[in-house]
Design an enzyme around this catalytic site. Structure first.
Site, short mmCIF file in Angstrom:
data_model
loop_
_atom_site.label_atom_id
_atom_site.label_comp_id
_atom_site.label_asym_id
_atom_site.label_seq_id
_atom_site.Cartn_x
_atom_site.Cartn_y
_atom_site.Cartn_z
N LYS A 207 0.84 -1.21 0.00
CA LYS A 207 0.00 0.00 0.00
C LYS A 207 0.87 1.25 0.00
CE LYS A 207 -3.76 2.21 2.62
NZ LYS A 207 -3.07 3.48 2.94
N GLU A 208 1.89 1.27 0.86
CA GLU A 208 2.78 2.44 0.92
C GLU A 208 3.51 2.63 -0.40
OE1 GLU A 208 3.85 1.99 5.70
OE2 GLU A 208 5.09 1.02 4.17
N ASP A 275 8.07 -5.09 11.70
CA ASP A 275 9.25 -4.93 12.55
C ASP A 275 10.17 -6.13 12.42
OD1 ASP A 275 7.96 -2.66 13.52
OD2 ASP A 275 7.11 -3.72 15.23
#
Length: 489
Positions: A207-208, A275
């Site tokens: 999406k980013e 992460d």
């Protein structure tokens, strides 16, 4: 296939400097069975809660859980959440934390309310001030970070857009790293990739990446095409696009795009999966791996992370089980440490499985042992074998024993289909293990009486049972050793 053991050994000697947005993650688990009479909202009956180091702090935890060292720099407020994070990070042996305090802003805190039965996030409450740090705090961050860059093998920027990684902080860190020849990995939040100019690798999600490049990013080909302009804009060496269940695609500045499909896995919670990916990439690249190896390691780690509840970290042992062929792991993955044992027990108990335990020296495995272990496994769903260490065997059996060292004995036991786990213990009796495991079934040979079986009172007090298996006549390790050494048969 790369050498996993050699790579993990290299990781143990590397240091990652991680800078980013620290946050306190809280998970409130409970059951929902009714709707509130006050409003059309579900009512959660809280059963338990967990507090974890989140955001960029979880990146640091993942580096440490892989065996690497991490120097972590983050921002906290002068509040209870900040104090909790300081205390939690101080307990992490492989993390050196440098926390800058800004009393004018709250420590970022996220509380998630989760349905225990369905593992569904129902609501998230955030306490945060998502704006760039003030100039004074920004300078404190820069002053704290720059002296640490020479000590690191690689630099990792974990951007959650909460204010730690301002444009000025990012520029100072990347410039300092490049002057020293250090690679920089960025898990970006800004859609303007130019602010990360000079980084080595950017790791946006699909999406980013699609929004930043104004592309569909719906195939390896479209990602590879859009990535080339982004690479030029960010002056980076590669871009890795994570795509959840569709895997990951890495596009280097030179060469062909590399795509790896996602591992099939039951997704429990996606919190912190990004992460984990960033941490693994940093640790593996610091250890000297190539792009493809780093990609495959990160992809496997993501599969482990999403299979856990909450903000998860991934260990080298878990990664090893996920990435190496099952046939290679079949025996070795059964030999576990106390910490790994706790994880397996927790999973088995959640599944409602009946856990059995037996123990011994098992110096030379013979048909009597095989009968005992097979019968023990038939009495439970999962069988754990406690194995006396070499020192323990010597104390019990005398000089010249054991014939085989503990690792060899453990591997032979683990190769048996009847055995689910092997745990080596150093004491003369397995009472500590039995207390920790709390088995439903405690198994020994029929040459013992129930009251002679170590731990019988613990197991029976918990509602378990002691099972005695008839021994097979004519077989004993001592007689086999004597015969081999020319003694009496």
């Amino acid at each position: 296939m790369f050498d996993f053991e050699a790579l993990t050994d290299e990781i143990a000697g590397k240091t990652v400097l991680c800078v980013g947005d620290l946050m306190l993650d809280e998970f409130v688990y409970g059951e929902v069975s009714r709707v509130s009479p006050e409003a059309p909202a579900p009512v959660i009956a809280v059963q338990r809660s967990e507090t974890n180091i989140g955001g960029a702090g979880n990146v640091a935890r993942n580096v440490a859980s892989l065996g690497g060292r991490c120097i972590f720099v983050g921002l906290v407020g002068d509040d209870d959440a900040g104090s909790k994070l300081r205390a939690a990070l101080a307990k992490e042996a492989r993390i050196e934390s440098v926390l800058v305090c800004d009393s004018t802003r709250p420590t970022t805190r996220k509380v998630r309310f989760v349905s225990e039965h369905f593992s569904t996030h129902m609501l998230r409450a955030d306490w945060e001030l998502a704006r760039p740090a003030a100039a004074e705090t920004e300078q404190k961050l820069i002053d704290a970070i720059l002296p640490l860059v020479p000590r690191a093998d690689i630099v990792l920027l974990s951007d959650y857009a909460k204010g730690t990684l301002t444009a000025r902080v990012i520029r100072n860190v990347i410039n300092a790293a490049r002057k020293l020849g250090k690679a920089v990995i960025v898990d970006p939040k800004s859609l303007n990739f130019a602010i990360y100019r000079g980084a080595t690798l950017l790791t946006p999600n699909r999406k980013e990446f699609a929004e930043a490049t104004r592309s569909l990013a719906d195939s390896t080909e479209s990602i590879a095409a859009a990535a080339q302009d982004a690479i030029q804009l960010a002056d980076c060496e590669a871009i890795l696009v994570t795509q959840s269940e569709h895997g990951m695609t890495l596009v280097p500045r030179k060469g062909e795009a590399i795509h790896v499909p996602a591992h099939p896995v039951k997704v429990r919670d996606v919190s912190g999966a990004g992460d984990t990916v960033a941490a693994v990439l940093a640790a593996v690249l610091a250890a000297g791996a190539d792009w493809e190896t780093a990609l495959r390691m990160a992809n496997a780690a993501a599969a482990v992370a999403v299979g856990k509840k909450g903000t998860a970290s991934v260990t080298s042992a878990e990664l090893r089980r996920k990435i190496l062929p099952h046939a290679f792991l079949a025996a070795e993955e059964k030999i576990v440490s106390d910490g790994e044992l706790d994880e397996r027990l927790s999973d088995w108990r959640k599944e409602g499985l009946r856990i059995g335990f037996t123990n011994g020296c098992f110096d030379i495995l013979h048909p009597g042992h095989v009968k005992l272990l097979t019968a023990a496994r038939a009495a439970c769903d999962r069988l754990i074998v406690g194995l006396n260490s070499d020192a323990s065997v010597m104390r019990l059996k005398g000089e010249g024993r054991p014939v085989q060292n503990e690792r060899a004995r453990a591997e032979v036991l683990a190769a048996l289909e009847a055995v689910d786990l092997v745990v080596i213990f150093a004491e003369d009796t397995p009472i500590r293990l039995i207390t920790a495991i709390r088995p439903s079934v405690l198994v020994k040979g029929g040459d013992y009486r129930r009251e002679q079986v170590v731990g019988h009172e613990i197991v029976e007090a918990l509602g378990g049972e002691v099972v005695l298996i008839d021994v097979l006549p004519g077989f004993s390790t001592t007689s086999l050793v004597d015969r081999a050494r020319g003694g009496k048969a």
